[in-house]
Design an enzyme around this catalytic site. Sequence first.
Site, mmCIF file in Angstrom:
data_model
loop_
_atom_site.group_PDB
_atom_site.id
_atom_site.type_symbol
_atom_site.label_atom_id
_atom_site.label_comp_id
_atom_site.label_asym_id
_atom_site.label_seq_id
_atom_site.Cartn_x
_atom_site.Cartn_y
_atom_site.Cartn_z
ATOM 1 N N ASP A 82 37.568 41.827 44.222
ATOM 2 C CA ASP A 82 37.794 41.497 42.810
ATOM 3 C C ASP A 82 36.502 41.579 42.020
ATOM 4 O OD1 ASP A 82 36.910 39.117 44.205
ATOM 5 O OD2 ASP A 82 37.381 37.976 42.395
ATOM 6 N N GLU A 126 37.027 36.083 44.873
ATOM 7 C CA GLU A 126 35.708 35.480 45.018
ATOM 8 C C GLU A 126 35.143 35.070 43.673
ATOM 9 O OE1 GLU A 126 31.235 35.454 45.247
ATOM 10 O OE2 GLU A 126 32.583 36.678 44.014
#
Length: 405
Positions: free
Chosen positions: A83, A176
């Site tokens: 991400d 994250e």
Amino acid sequence: METKTKYPEALEAFLRYVAVDTQSDENSPTSPSASKEYDLLRMLENELKELGYKPYIDEFGLLYCNVPGKAGLETVGLCSHVDTASELTGKNVKPRIIENYNGSVIELNETYSMSPKEFKSLEGRKGQTLVVTDGNTLLGGDDKAGVAAIMEAARYYAVHKEIEHRPFSILFTVDEEIGRGADHFDSKKFGADFAYTVDGDDYHDIAFDNFNASHATLEVHGVAVHPGEAKGVMVNAALVAMRFDELLGDYKKPSDTEGREGFIHLISMEGSVDRATLHYILRNHESSLLKRQKETLLAALEKLREEYPAAEIELEIGDDYRNMKEKVDADPRSVDLAKKVFEKLGIEYRFPPIRGGTDGANFSFKGCITPNLGTGSYNHHGRFEFLSVPEFEKVIDIVIGLLKA
């Protein structure tokens, strides 16, 4: 691709990965938080299968891949997250390659540019090949440069079957950037004796001294009445909250600190006469100093309640993550191996304090000690992000070296 690089397939992979929009969504309760994260996960899964590996994506969107190697050697893990950050859009990323950077101002578009005077990360990179944005999006080097480096190492050993390697495990995580990257980490599925997140910037860094982190929320319920009839009755919650911050004294703020200096950071506030809320984060590399920061907040709370007995005042303090250094100090195998690889490659290494958190910190307290390595990408989370191709190549050399038998 015409650009000369030691690992042309890795650079092509990086450009391919950043074209996929994978921004996580902090407002979503699912894992992954955004279904579009699967677009890159499935791409990576297919590429690993084409290389002859056996990856799988679990029910939480984490991609695991366990690779057998030379018997008797420890299993090394490699981790990156798919991400990207939410500060700027990651959609329609259009990277541009600058060959033989001349050291001057880089014009990203008609509105935005970056210069070495403003961005110190450009200093010393004259003559390098850089990958920059078009000024409208982030690049996604955090952490698709890490993903690409790990994929290139996997490709290297799939192609060079004659070269013995350690058993290794790959993990690509989700979410994250919204603090959930380690929520569903399973050390047994991962199967590594120790690991490395490839999620920093400078390739010289072996980082494992991160902040201990806590958060605090102050909530004040005041007494709201008509201001014309307020004498002796009104308790302005917004003013009470402001007084709390004043009672903390001259505490260190992020703008006052560097290195291993901790801070208390007021990240948001909202308030009215009736109700006010302050949100803080507390950071310190030393757990004893973090404890003192908490005590400072609690002492201010006690004083505030004495000054405003008619107000309802609550303070909630919670812990977020811990400094993995205590785990590394007890079991330094990961750092010792990294040092040997750096030395063999002739790369100077350093151990900078991490002024933030890392998935590796949480992994380390979930059964797998995981220091952090660089990626060769800089200025993360915005339009001024860039990748240094030669430094990215150094990272790949390091990752390949960590797996070599």
